[in-house]
Design an enzyme around this catalytic site. Structure first.
Site, PDB file in Angstrom:
ATOM      1  N   HIS A   1      -4.547   4.507 -51.030  1.00 50.95           N
ATOM      2  CA  HIS A   1      -5.436   5.609 -50.626  1.00 50.95           C
ATOM      3  C   HIS A   1      -6.872   5.267 -51.010  1.00 50.95           C
ATOM      4  O   HIS A   1      -7.095   4.495 -51.936  1.00 50.95           O
ATOM      5  CB  HIS A   1      -4.987   6.924 -51.265  1.00 50.95           C
ATOM      6  CG  HIS A   1      -3.895   7.570 -50.462  1.00 50.95           C
ATOM      7  ND1 HIS A   1      -3.954   8.874 -50.028  1.00 50.95           N
ATOM      8  CD2 HIS A   1      -2.738   7.052 -49.983  1.00 50.95           C
ATOM      9  CE1 HIS A   1      -2.875   9.134 -49.324  1.00 50.95           C
ATOM     10  NE2 HIS A   1      -2.109   8.057 -49.286  1.00 50.95           N
TER      11      HIS A   1
ATOM     12  N   GLU B   1      -4.555  16.340 -46.660  1.00 50.44           N
ATOM     13  CA  GLU B   1      -5.137  16.981 -47.844  1.00 50.44           C
ATOM     14  C   GLU B   1      -6.368  17.818 -47.497  1.00 50.44           C
ATOM     15  O   GLU B   1      -6.631  18.828 -48.149  1.00 50.44           O
ATOM     16  CB  GLU B   1      -5.467  15.930 -48.911  1.00 50.44           C
ATOM     17  CG  GLU B   1      -6.458  14.865 -48.459  1.00 50.44           C
ATOM     18  CD  GLU B   1      -6.561  13.691 -49.432  1.00 50.44           C
ATOM     19  OE1 GLU B   1      -5.657  13.495 -50.250  1.00 50.44           O
ATOM     20  OE2 GLU B   1      -7.563  12.958 -49.343  1.00 50.44           O
TER      21      GLU B   1
HETATM   22  C1  NOJ Z   1      -6.601  11.214 -53.128  1.00 51.92           C
HETATM   23  C2  NOJ Z   1      -5.348  10.894 -52.387  1.00 51.92           C
HETATM   24  O1  NOJ Z   1      -5.592  10.790 -50.989  1.00 51.92           O
HETATM   25  C3  NOJ Z   1      -4.364  11.966 -52.679  1.00 51.92           C
HETATM   26  O2  NOJ Z   1      -3.200  11.776 -51.912  1.00 51.92           O
HETATM   27  C4  NOJ Z   1      -4.058  11.966 -54.157  1.00 51.92           C
HETATM   28  O3  NOJ Z   1      -3.218  13.053 -54.440  1.00 51.92           O
HETATM   29  C5  NOJ Z   1      -5.336  12.107 -54.984  1.00 51.92           C
HETATM   30  N1  NOJ Z   1      -6.322  11.187 -54.553  1.00 51.92           N
HETATM   31  C6  NOJ Z   1      -5.076  11.850 -56.459  1.00 51.92           C
HETATM   32  O4  NOJ Z   1      -4.725  10.524 -56.661  1.00 51.92           O
HETATM   33 CA    CA Z   2      -7.789  10.597 -50.157  1.00 56.09          CA
END
Ligand code: NOJ
Ligand code: CA
Length: 702
Positions: free
Chosen positions: A482, A507
């Site tokens: 990510h 998200e």
């Molecule tokens: C961003 C990531 O895209 C997400 O999936 C993750 O939960 C958070 N960072 C924390 O690592």
């Molecule tokens: Ca992210």
């Protein structure tokens, strides 16, 4: 190998100014000059050229002025890319931009197939013409450079190769001069580059001549109905490029800056990454042509990769994004033993292989864009890694590891190997990594030991992402990155690099400021998804973020498993939410993640897309379609089915009252009917909606 040396130059500028499409037929006689006096010297000389295997695309390499190098691309005789500069600017030597003269060139053809261990399809066809052009700068002690083109019927890749030569041993590359000058008026779908939020922007749709500085891939539609995507392949030990518009419709690559000096420092011999241009005459063909990026990467370097498993997973994840649990230790700490077991029980019951647990390790107290305190080996006291992993494995459920780094590679790298070792010891065979730092906020260690800030697409970070994947491979661990470097097809070379983010995922719908717009997925499919798998984390059947409802129908959430390819797919909602919607949840349980074949049936950039995929493990097919804010009737011609079988279509579609707001989002029709290869299904998508179909194969007729 057939040498292709031209006896005489072709007066290209004349052909162009005549408006005859700039056709550069290899053996064309010089056209008459009507634009200037017949004594005027031609602006461009073609020094070499070659056709794609079926003569759809043609590339010419040109010299002009005082030895400036450029190239041009035509499609069926029509100019797509006008003469565009080639070259580089160096910090430690004169520019590689002019005083070039032609040395030799050669064309070869290549036609074979190879297999993806996992992917959108099993067999990949690799059919191209290669054109190598050697040029020399006599003025600078005979410095040499080779430009290599691979010309496919639906796109090209080209790169610079620097041979071992004493007069140019070390290259400190300040910038590339590589240009893409688009001939026909075009509309662009693009993301800004060099801004704080990395690749995670809502797509902009503008005339190409209004683009500022864009990330790649960038997708265009021309007024002649051509679809073009600019990107790069095999980005290794080099800075990523951004696309800066110079003037009109002329784009120039700009290398992501480095905090250490020149954006790229390399010792010859080495090749640059491939600069790619996909060119097709429909949006669906553009999607179907993206094997180009994979084909330009090196074959698998890891040997037997049967340990890399495609899978579906659930996780301790959405609750943190809803802010009903925390990553850090405390009263609401989500990564605890009880919650992990609950998720493992749920995964086992519903046939999911993985359970991702975020927030298991020490250091989350002040983690955001900092990462100084992360330990990759020490658990919080309420998380028992050995016991939990064993608990899951007894049920056939694998813990999915998590390394959030906040982009602090300086803290992560010294611990990275121990982190993987620990996971491997307890049977954890895949890890999600994270680099939550604003662009330019990653931290790397300079050769002198000092900590420097870096872009996440700088050469230093490109090196890190690859090192991460290679180190994980030593422990037979797969990586899902990510806040990644953009995907340039390196999954072919390192098949344990199973997925990544690299755009706005689900998200954003939890945070809601703003949410992803209804056209987001129809944009992603024709842009970000051309580069490879995305861990989008679909399946929010509750359609509810932090206080904000999702702008989507339930049927669209199901469609995402088919239209947004990834060999690992999350069922991202909370287990208790899936319990409320068992019928649509059935599709999430059924849908596979590894495919024998994938075909986009129809689509338009930013509007809609319908994709059919065949399961690798059975004779079943799956179809998904998504739309933007417009309702749409999509056609699903079932010609891809085996004509020798009948199928049962299990259809999950938007109901008659479905829409993207309020209760209408939950209006879903689930129905079953027999179908055969000759039929075309017509299915209505609601505004913000979608549909998913599982086609269960009956026995083959004798
Ligand atoms: C961003 C990531 O895209 C997400 O999936 C993750 O939960 C958070 N960072 C924390 O690592
Ligand atoms: Ca992210």
């Amino acid at each position: 190998m057939q040498a292709l040396i031209r006896p005489s130059a072709i007066a290209l500028s004349i052909g162009l100014s005549l408006g005859c499409g700039g056709a550069l037929a290899q053996d064309a006689a010089p056209a008459a000059d009507v634009s200037q006096s017949s004594q005027a010297a031609p602006k461009y000389q073609s020094i070499a050229g070659a056709d794609s295997p079926d003569k759809v695309l043609h590339v010419d390499v040109l010299l002009s002025g005082d030895g400036n190098l450029s190239y041009q691309v035509t499609r069926n005789g029509h100019t797509v890319i006008e003469p565009s500069r080639l070259g580089l600017i160096l910090a430690n030597a004169p520019k590689l931009d002019r005083y070039f003269s032609y040395d030799t060139s050669a064309t070869t053809s290549h036609d074979d197939t190879w297999e993806l261990p996992w992917g959108e399809r099993r067999v990949v066809k690799n059919h191209y013409t290669e054109l190598r052009v050697d040029v020399v700068q006599k003025k600078w002690q005979d410095r040499r450079m080779t430009v290599v083109f691979r010309i496919y019927d639906d796109g090209i890749g080209f790169r610079y190769e620097f041979p071992d030569q004493p007069q140019l041993k070390k290259l400190e590359i300040m910038d590339e001069l590589t240009e893409f000058a688009v001939a026909d008026t075009a509309t662009a779908w693009w993301n800004v580059a060099g801004e704080w939020n990395r690749e995670e922007y809502v797509y902009q749709k503008t005339p190409l001549k209004e683009v500022a500085e864009a990330q790649s891939p960038m997708t265009l539609k021309t007024d002649k109905g051509l679809y073009i995507s600019f990107h790069e392949a095999a980005l290794v030990d080099y800075a990523a490029y951004w696309l800066r518009r110079v003037d009109g419709q002329r784009l120039k690559t700009r290398l992501a800056p480095s905090a250490l000096g020149a954006p790229v420092v390399r010792e010859a011999p080495f090749p640059t990454p491939w600069r790619t241009i996909q060119i097709t005459d429909s949006a669906a063909k553009l999607y179907n042509s993206s094997d180009l990026i994979l084909n330009l990467n090196e074959p698998n370097k890891l040997g037997d990769v049967s340990w890399v498993k495609p899978y579906k997973y659930v996780g301790i994840w959405w609750q943190m994004h809803l802010n009903t649990g925390t990553w850090e230790y405390g009263p609401r700490h989500a990564a605890n033993n009880e919650n992990t077991k609950k998720h493992m029980d749920f995964a086992a019951k519903n046939g999911f292989r993985g359970v991702l647990v975020e927030g298991w390790n020490k250091g989350w107290e002040d983690w955001f864009a900092r990462g100084d305190d992360f330990s990759f080996t020490q658990s919080y006291p309420d998380f028992d890694l050995p016991a939990l992993s064993a608990y899951g494995l007894k049920k056939g459920v694998h813990l999915v590891g998590h390394h959030e780094t906040s982009g602090n590679v300086a803290v992560y790298e010294p611990q990275m190997e121990d982190g993987f070792k620990l996971y491997a010891k307890y049977g954890v065979d895949s890890v999600k990594t994270g680099y939550v730092a604003d662009a330019g906020g990653a931290k790397v260690k300079a050769p002198d030991g000092s900590i420097r800030f870096a872009w996440n697409d700088s050469q230093e970070m490109v090196r890190h992402y690859v090192l991460n994947v290679r180190t994980a491979a030593k422990y037979k661990i797969a990586i899902n990155t990510h806040e990644p470097i953009k995907d340039t097809g390196l999954r072919r070379t390192y098949p344990n690099w199973v997925s990544r983010e690299g755009q706005r995922g689900m998200e954003y719908n939890a945070w809601g400021d703003p949410q992803n717009p209804p056209e987001h997925e129809a944009n992603l499919i024709f842009t970000r998804m051309l580069t490879g798998p995305m861990d989008f984390t679909p399946g929010i059947l509750s359609l509810q973020g932090q206080g904000k409802p999702l702008i989507s129908t339930q049927a669209k959430q199901l469609a995402l498993y088919v239209v947004l390819y990834s060999p690992i797919q999350m069922a991202a909602d909370l287990p208790e939410n899936y319990a409320k919607y068992p019928k649509p949840f059935q599709f999430i349980k059924d849908v596979p993640v590894d495919w024998e074949q994938s075909i986009m049936l129809n689509g338009e950039v930013g509007d809609f897309a319908t994709i059919a995929r065949k399961d690798r493990a059975s004779d079943n097919w799956y179809v998904g379609a998504v739309t933007d804010e417009q309702a749409r009737d999509v056609e699903v011609p079932l010609s891809f089915l085996d004509a020798n079988r009948s199928y049962t279509a299990q259809i999950y579609r938007d109901g008659p009252n479905a829409g993207m707001t309020g209760d209408a989002r939950f209006d879903i029709v689930i129905e079953s009917k027999p179908v055969t290869a000759g039929e075309t299904l017509k299915i209505r998508l609601a505004p913000g909606g979608g549909m998913a179909i599982r086609l269960v194969a009956g026995k083959a007729k004798k």
